[in-house]
Design an enzyme around this catalytic site. Structure first.
Site, PDB file in Angstrom:
ATOM      1  N   HIS A   3      -8.654   0.013   0.041  1.00  0.00           N
ATOM      2  CA  HIS A   3      -8.955   0.579   1.349  1.00  0.00           C
ATOM      3  C   HIS A   3      -9.901   1.738   1.060  1.00  0.00           C
ATOM      4  O   HIS A   3      -9.452   2.823   0.688  1.00  0.00           O
ATOM      5  CB  HIS A   3      -7.694   1.105   2.048  1.00  0.00           C
TER       6      HIS A   3
ATOM      7  N   ASP B 221      -5.547  13.053   3.914  1.00  0.00           N
ATOM      8  CA  ASP B 221      -5.840  11.652   4.246  1.00  0.00           C
ATOM      9  C   ASP B 221      -6.430  11.587   5.658  1.00  0.00           C
ATOM     10  O   ASP B 221      -5.820  11.069   6.585  1.00  0.00           O
ATOM     11  CB  ASP B 221      -4.523  10.860   4.153  1.00  0.00           C
TER      12      ASP B 221
ATOM     13  N   ASP C 218      -9.104  10.077   6.831  1.00  0.00           N
ATOM     14  CA  ASP C 218      -9.745   8.832   7.253  1.00  0.00           C
ATOM     15  C   ASP C 218     -11.135   9.042   7.830  1.00  0.00           C
ATOM     16  O   ASP C 218     -11.512   8.425   8.828  1.00  0.00           O
ATOM     17  CB  ASP C 218      -8.849   8.062   8.241  1.00  0.00           C
TER      18      ASP C 218
ATOM     19  N   ASP D  82     -11.007   1.531   5.346  1.00  0.00           N
ATOM     20  CA  ASP D  82      -9.945   2.104   6.166  1.00  0.00           C
ATOM     21  C   ASP D  82     -10.323   3.517   6.591  1.00  0.00           C
ATOM     22  O   ASP D  82     -10.093   4.472   5.858  1.00  0.00           O
ATOM     23  CB  ASP D  82      -8.611   2.113   5.403  1.00  0.00           C
TER      24      ASP D  82
ATOM     25  N   ASP E 294      -5.619   2.838  -1.433  1.00  0.00           N
ATOM     26  CA  ASP E 294      -6.353   3.493  -0.350  1.00  0.00           C
ATOM     27  C   ASP E 294      -6.869   4.803  -0.927  1.00  0.00           C
ATOM     28  O   ASP E 294      -6.074   5.631  -1.410  1.00  0.00           O
ATOM     29  CB  ASP E 294      -5.417   3.740   0.844  1.00  0.00           C
TER      30      ASP E 294
ATOM     31  N   GLU F  48       0.827  -1.219   0.000  1.00  0.00           N
ATOM     32  CA  GLU F  48       0.000   0.000   0.000  1.00  0.00           C
ATOM     33  C   GLU F  48       0.857   1.264   0.000  1.00  0.00           C
ATOM     34  O   GLU F  48       1.681   1.475   0.893  1.00  0.00           O
ATOM     35  CB  GLU F  48      -0.901  -0.009   1.240  1.00  0.00           C
TER      36      GLU F  48
HETATM   37  C1  LIG Z   1      -3.948   1.252  10.118  1.00  0.00           C
HETATM   38  C2  LIG Z   1      -3.765   1.015   8.641  1.00  0.00           C
HETATM   39  O1  LIG Z   1      -2.826   0.093   8.349  1.00  0.00           O
HETATM   40  C3  LIG Z   1      -3.456   2.284   7.949  1.00  0.00           C
HETATM   41  O2  LIG Z   1      -4.641   3.034   7.956  1.00  0.00           O
HETATM   42  C4  LIG Z   1      -2.937   2.184   6.535  1.00  0.00           C
HETATM   43  O3  LIG Z   1      -3.657   1.277   5.768  1.00  0.00           O
HETATM   44  C5  LIG Z   1      -3.051   3.538   5.994  1.00  0.00           C
HETATM   45  O4  LIG Z   1      -3.900   3.784   5.193  1.00  0.00           O
HETATM   46  C6  LIG Z   1      -2.146   4.581   6.515  1.00  0.00           C
HETATM   47  O5  LIG Z   1      -2.522   5.822   6.096  1.00  0.00           O
HETATM   48 MN   LIG Z   2      -5.011   2.271   4.176  1.00  0.00          MN
END
Ligand SMILES: C[C@H](O)[C@H](O)[C@@H](O)C(=O)CO
Ligand SMILES: [Mn+2]
Length: 419
Positions: A286, A294, A296, A326, A259, A226
């Site tokens: 993701h 980013d 999340d 994610d 992601d 990733e």
């Molecule tokens: C916790 C994860 O491994 C993490 O979110 C990863 O996948 C990511 O996206 C980091 O920015």
């Molecule tokens: Mn991720």
């Protein structure tokens, strides 16, 4: 008329409406039923995990918010995930990070983890009809620093190589136990806060580390790599950039993880699907929601998610795409966050399954671009939500906003009592 009668009736009308544009709604429902989404463990507890030594946080990621009710132990993570599953249709997967092992209160460092630390998880998942996916965890540790697998310091690098090799062995054990490949994701934060004059050097080291890690062939697990655009406090350079992993994945036939929060905000992740399908074996997603960066945020039914799902359906690639989530929002009810995110992802795919693709492709083949655009636009307001409500009803989960009081009830009875 009762709510379920209303849903049933609307569904029958929607079915006819879709048939008029050549869409088989029953087939779309079957496809949605088959769509297995990997629920990430880390929304339950804000990416903390259960190491005795403790996760130090940082390493480019950060959960923000302090909403009460965070899961504090494995039992609470499991209870929360079980609750989430009661609000979503379909059969799903569970995505575990290495720091969530059952270490029995002992200080097990990351280069010491073993399959035995995850047997409880395997047993639980089997009972709950879930398949497990896995992740190595290179963040939040005293040896994480700015560089792990790309670290010129051999001792630090070897520590993380060992951790990642062990994560693969654990994934293999999980895959064998569940008789279904365990999808293992590798994400490292390695990068630089400020300008580096050694971009090539760190990438060379990372390539060598990966070659070493992947030297052992396994049958019951699949490797994913990733990339990321940047991490907090690592803004100027990311060793594992998209170009790096795309090149590595294409050369070594590894799965590239996309992601949706790891790209420039105006970049289309959906557009990457067809290219990856040509040059890499499979794709891991993701699904996330970046807000300005980013961040999340919880996945919602936005244009990006719908377009991503549509591209996968258009490419008929569901058997080559693993769909994982994610996000980690610590500012709202965490169970609610999962339910919103999973349902939004399912809705996006349902819209993809309900697209009048044959007609659209016919228009395109004929050069009828006005007609193509017109139908694309009209398809947005076809009664997909009647099909969605029917999916929920027939899956025995709440229809529409009815899941809100159900999640509130769990909060009142369970999570609000956690200190
Ligand atoms: C916790 C994860 O491994 C993490 O979110 C990863 O996948 C990511 O996206 C980091 O920015
Ligand atoms: Mn991720």
């Amino acid at each position: 008329m009762s709510k379920s009668e209303l849903v049933q009736k609307s569904f029958e009308i929607a079915k006819e409406r879709y048939a008029a544009v050549g869409v088989d709604v029953e087939q779309a429902l079957k496809n949605l039923q088959k769509l297995s989404i990997s629920l990430h463990c880390w929304q339950t507890d804000d990416v903390v995990g259960f190491e005795t030594l403790g996760n130090q946080g940082g390493s480019g990621i950060q959960a923000t918010g302090n909403y009460p009710g965070r899961a504090r132990n494995i039992g609470e993570v499991q209870a929360d995930i079980e609750e989430v599953l009661t609000h979503i249709g379909g059969t799903h997967r569970f995505n575990l990070h290495a720091i969530y092992g059952d270490f029995g209160g002992k200080p097990v460092d990351r280069d010491q983890i073993e399959p035995s630390h995850f047997t409880g998880w395997m047993q639980w998942a089997k009972e709950k009809n879930l398949k497990i996916d896995f992740n190595s965890s290179s963040f939040g540790h005293p040896k994480s620093g700015d560089l792990t697998l790309a670290n010129p310091d051999k001792a630090i690098r070897d520590f993380w190589i060992e951790h990642t090799k062990r994560s693969r062995a654990i994934s293999e054990a999980i895959g064998k136990f569940q008789n279904d490949p365990c999808i293992m994701n590798l994400w490292i934060h390695d990068g630089m806060k400020d300008l580096t004059v050694n971009r090539l050097k760190y990438r060379q080291i990372l390539e060598q580390s990966l070659d070493d890690i992947f030297a052992t062939e396994y049958k019951n697990m699949k490797d994913c790599i990733e990339s990321k655009l940047f991490g907090i406090a690592l803004e100027s350079y990311t060793v594992g950039s998209h170009d790096f992993y795309l090149g590595y994945g294409a050369k070594k036939q590894k799965i590239v993880t996309l992601d949706t929060g790891h790209f420039h905000l105006t970049e289309s992740v959906a557009d990457k699907i067809s290219s990856l399908l040509l040059f890499t074996p499979e794709i891991m997603l993701h699904v996330s929601r970046p807000v300005r960066w980013d961040s999340d945020h919880v996945v919602t039914l936005n244009e990006d998610t719908i377009e991503l799902a549509r591209e996968i359906v258009r490419a008929d690639a569901l058997d080559r795409v693993h769909v994982g989530l994610d996000f980690f929002d610590a500012s709202i009810n965490r169970i609610g966050a999962y339910v919103i995110g999973v349902r939004a992802t399912q809705k996006a795919f349902l819209q993809g399954f309900l697209e009048p693709l044959a007609q659209l492709r016919e228009y395109e083949a004929n050069g009828q671009y006005f007609e193509r655009l017109a139908l694309l636009e009209e398809a947005k307001s076809l009664p997909w939500n009647a099909v969605w409500d029917y999916f929920c009803l027939s899956s025995n989960v709440e229809v529409g906003e009815d899941f809100i009081p159900a999640v509130q009830k769990y909060e009142k009875n369970v999570t609000s009592k956690r200190s």
